[in-house]
Design a protein around this motif. Structure first.
Motif, short mmCIF file in Angstrom:
data_model
loop_
_atom_site.label_atom_id
_atom_site.label_comp_id
_atom_site.label_asym_id
_atom_site.label_seq_id
_atom_site.Cartn_x
_atom_site.Cartn_y
_atom_site.Cartn_z
N LEU A 75 -32.75 18.72 60.47
CA LEU A 75 -32.85 20.03 61.11
C LEU A 75 -33.03 21.13 60.06
CD1 LEU A 75 -30.04 19.69 63.83
CD2 LEU A 75 -32.51 19.36 64.10
N ARG A 76 -32.34 20.99 58.95
CA ARG A 76 -32.50 21.98 57.88
C ARG A 76 -33.92 21.96 57.33
NH1 ARG A 76 -28.08 24.63 56.53
NH2 ARG A 76 -26.00 23.71 56.65
N GLU A 77 -34.48 20.77 57.15
CA GLU A 77 -35.84 20.65 56.61
C GLU A 77 -36.86 21.26 57.58
OE1 GLU A 77 -36.28 16.52 55.92
OE2 GLU A 77 -34.96 16.49 54.14
N LEU A 78 -36.69 21.01 58.86
CA LEU A 78 -37.61 21.59 59.85
C LEU A 78 -37.50 23.11 59.87
CD1 LEU A 78 -37.08 19.06 62.79
CD2 LEU A 78 -39.10 19.26 61.32
N ASN A 79 -36.28 23.60 59.74
CA ASN A 79 -36.07 25.05 59.72
C ASN A 79 -36.76 25.68 58.52
OD1 ASN A 79 -34.85 27.34 60.98
ND2 ASN A 79 -33.26 27.35 59.42
N GLN A 80 -36.59 25.06 57.34
CA GLN A 80 -37.18 25.59 56.12
C GLN A 80 -38.71 25.54 56.14
OE1 GLN A 80 -35.27 23.22 53.13
NE2 GLN A 80 -33.26 24.17 53.44
N LYS A 81 -39.25 24.52 56.78
CA LYS A 81 -40.70 24.34 56.77
C LYS A 81 -41.40 25.23 57.80
CE LYS A 81 -44.30 20.79 57.18
NZ LYS A 81 -44.58 19.33 57.33
N TYR A 82 -40.87 25.28 59.01
CA TYR A 82 -41.58 25.93 60.10
C TYR A 82 -41.03 27.31 60.51
CZ TYR A 82 -43.61 21.29 60.94
OH TYR A 82 -44.27 20.09 60.82
N VAL A 83 -39.71 27.50 60.38
CA VAL A 83 -39.09 28.66 61.03
C VAL A 83 -38.67 29.76 60.07
CG1 VAL A 83 -37.32 29.38 62.67
CG2 VAL A 83 -38.29 27.07 62.83
N LEU A 84 -38.01 29.41 58.99
CA LEU A 84 -37.55 30.44 58.06
C LEU A 84 -38.68 31.31 57.50
CD1 LEU A 84 -34.70 28.67 56.06
CD2 LEU A 84 -34.49 30.56 57.68
N PRO A 85 -39.89 30.75 57.25
CA PRO A 85 -40.98 31.63 56.80
C PRO A 85 -41.34 32.71 57.81
CG PRO A 85 -41.51 29.35 56.31
CD PRO A 85 -40.30 29.32 57.20
N ILE A 86 -40.99 32.50 59.08
CA ILE A 86 -41.24 33.51 60.11
C ILE A 86 -40.01 34.42 60.22
CG2 ILE A 86 -41.73 33.93 62.55
CD1 ILE A 86 -42.94 31.13 62.66
N GLY A 87 -38.88 33.84 60.58
CA GLY A 87 -37.66 34.61 60.73
C GLY A 87 -37.73 35.62 61.85
N TYR A 88 -36.78 36.57 61.84
CA TYR A 88 -36.71 37.59 62.88
C TYR A 88 -37.03 38.99 62.37
CZ TYR A 88 -34.31 33.99 65.61
OH TYR A 88 -34.00 32.84 66.28
N GLU A 89 -37.30 39.10 61.09
CA GLU A 89 -37.49 40.44 60.51
C GLU A 89 -38.91 40.95 60.76
OE1 GLU A 89 -37.10 42.73 56.18
OE2 GLU A 89 -36.60 40.60 56.36
N LEU A 90 -39.01 42.12 61.39
CA LEU A 90 -40.28 42.84 61.58
C LEU A 90 -41.37 42.01 62.26
CD1 LEU A 90 -40.43 44.66 58.12
CD2 LEU A 90 -39.90 45.69 60.33
N ASN A 91 -41.00 41.14 63.16
CA ASN A 91 -41.98 40.43 63.96
C ASN A 91 -41.31 39.87 65.21
OD1 ASN A 91 -41.95 37.17 63.90
ND2 ASN A 91 -40.97 37.98 62.05
N ASN A 92 -42.12 39.56 66.24
CA ASN A 92 -41.55 39.08 67.50
C ASN A 92 -42.01 37.67 67.86
OD1 ASN A 92 -44.20 39.55 68.25
ND2 ASN A 92 -43.70 40.77 70.07
N MET A 93 -42.42 36.88 66.86
CA MET A 93 -42.94 35.54 67.14
C MET A 93 -41.91 34.64 67.80
SD MET A 93 -45.47 34.25 64.07
CE MET A 93 -45.51 32.59 64.78
N LEU A 94 -40.63 34.79 67.45
CA LEU A 94 -39.60 33.89 67.97
C LEU A 94 -38.80 34.50 69.12
CD1 LEU A 94 -38.14 32.60 64.56
CD2 LEU A 94 -39.87 31.51 65.99
N ILE A 95 -39.15 35.70 69.54
CA ILE A 95 -38.31 36.38 70.55
C ILE A 95 -39.08 36.80 71.79
CG2 ILE A 95 -36.65 37.22 68.84
CD1 ILE A 95 -38.08 39.91 68.89
N THR A 96 -40.33 36.30 71.93
CA THR A 96 -41.10 36.62 73.13
C THR A 96 -41.91 35.40 73.54
OG1 THR A 96 -42.56 38.28 74.11
CG2 THR A 96 -43.18 37.45 71.95
#
Length: 405
Positions: free
Chosen positions: A210-231
């Motif tokens: 789960l940590r590896e998937l998070n680091q590869k796909y999700v952390l580069p996006i994150g929640y800062e200044l974008n809405n990719m993960l919240i809409t």
């Protein structure tokens, strides 16, 4: 008659002398009390100074033992993890400052929280290790009712470990969640403009996959200044996705440099078509007309109008970070990731939840397929600030707005 007056005069003097004597006695008592109070305070300060000096020496000696790790830091991409392991070997609970590495000796923190929950005395020391290998030491003590914290920091300065921060405070509130997060809060009065008083430690281990998937796909996006993960958005409908946020987010990843368009208030640029669209072709299965429907495209100049965020649509710092809690393989290289937002500032280990589908192509490139919000409507992302639109622009008041959304 004369003798009687003389007698009354001496009686008056004696009475005055008594009053003066009483006043002098009171002053002596008060002054003596003040001296005792001052003395007690000085004794307490001296005790604290001795304790702080001892802690400083012990902390610096502890980190001196990791000298070899620091000396090889330039060639060592695992410095943070190795410092955590070193502290674990010394018998301490330790985790990285971003909670992306499993805590060592997590059982010590779990035991401490359990005793505190039961109203029993307990103490524990937790180290937070930063990316450069510096360490923040949290010493927590509870008498069963109240909890106190001592926070100190050691950094490497002039090739030696030096404690450069020391702070004591009464823990205002705390909690240990079922998910395995331990949160503590230092009280800050309304209007306080410094760093938040909340700190979170991920105590329970998270599956390495789960940590590896998070680091590869999700952390580069994150929640800062974008809405990719919240809409909600998908390949058939990108209308909820803010393309200008995505442009700023992905630009450094693709072009390997910071975005060159200066974020000055009111600044406006025309981004060449290929430069703008290449970002979306790289990370999405998307058609040119879909990009142009969601951004301000000028047919004549073959460019996109773009204004950076300004002071009127900036975001406050200290937002949440994403954590992948489960995944499912869908076939054809697609993965479904269930993501929860951890927000230390609100002492919440799940403030938002979504389902992100990603794809890894044969050439190894990542594609983002869709995002679906799983949180209830009332859990709207309070940290995100949408970009100002042209409709909200009020130039006479200095509000320069962003196009297209």
């Amino acid at each position: 008659m004369l003798l009687k007056k003389i007698k009354q005069y001496w009686i008056s003097i004696c009475q005055s002398s008594k009053r003066i004597g009483v006043l002098l006695a009171v002053c002596m008592i008060v002054c003596s009390g003040c001296s005792e109070v001052d003395l007690d305070e000085k004794k307490e300060e001296n005790v604290q100074s001795v304790q702080q000096e001892k802690m400083s020496k012990d902390f610096e000696n502890l980190m001196e033992g990791a000298r070899e790790l620091y000396e090889n830091a330039a060639e060592n991409s695992q410095l943070q993890k190795q410092v955590i392991e070193y502290l674990g070997e010394k018998g301490y609970a330790a985790v990285d400052i971003n909670n992306q590495i499993d805590m060592v000796h997590a059982e010590q923190v779990e035991a401490y929280c359990e005793k505190a929950k039961q109203g029993k005395p307990a103490e524990v020391i937790i180290f937070l290790v930063t990316e450069d290998g510096s360490a923040v030491r949290y010493e927590l003590n509870t008498n069963g009712e109240e909890m106190d914290a001592i926070v100190s920091t050691v950094r490497w300065t002039d090739n030696k470990p030096c404690m450069d921060y020391y702070h004591e405070f009464r823990v205002y509130s705390w909690k240990y969640t079922e998910k395995g997060y331990f949160f503590i809060e230092e009280y800050h009065p309304p209007g306080f403009d410094g760093a938040p008083g909340e700190t979170g430690f991920r105590v329970k281990a998270l599956d390495q996959k789960l940590r590896e998937l998070n680091q590869k796909y999700v952390l580069p996006i994150g929640y800062e200044l974008n809405n990719m993960l919240i809409t909600n958005w998908c390949e058939q409908d990108y209308s909820n996705l803010n393309f200008y946020d995505v442009f700023e987010l992905m630009y450094p990843l693709i072009y390997e440099r910071n975005i060159p368009y200066t974020a000055e208030e009111g600044a406006e640029y025309q981004i060449p078509k290929d430069e703008f669209e290449n970002i979306f072709y790289t990370y999405f299965h998307i058609k040119p007309e879909q990009i142009r429907e969601n951004a301000d495209f000028d047919v004549n100049t073959q460019s996109y109008r773009y204004r950076p965020r300004g002071m009127y649509d900036c975001e406050f710092p200290y937002g949440p970070y994403p954590e992948v809690i489960s995944y499912e393989e869908l076939g054809d290289g697609k993965l479904k990731l269930i993501i929860e937002a951890v927000w230390e500032r609100k002492m919440l280990d799940q403030v938002f939840k979504s389902e992100l589908i990603v794809e890894t192509a044969e050439d190894g490139k990542i594609r983002y397929v869709s995002n679906h919000v799983l949180s209830p409507q009332e859990d709207e992302p309070r940290w995100y600030r949408p970009r100002l639109t042209d409709e909200l622009c009020v130039p006479e008041f200095g509000l320069f707005c962003n196009p297209g959304r």
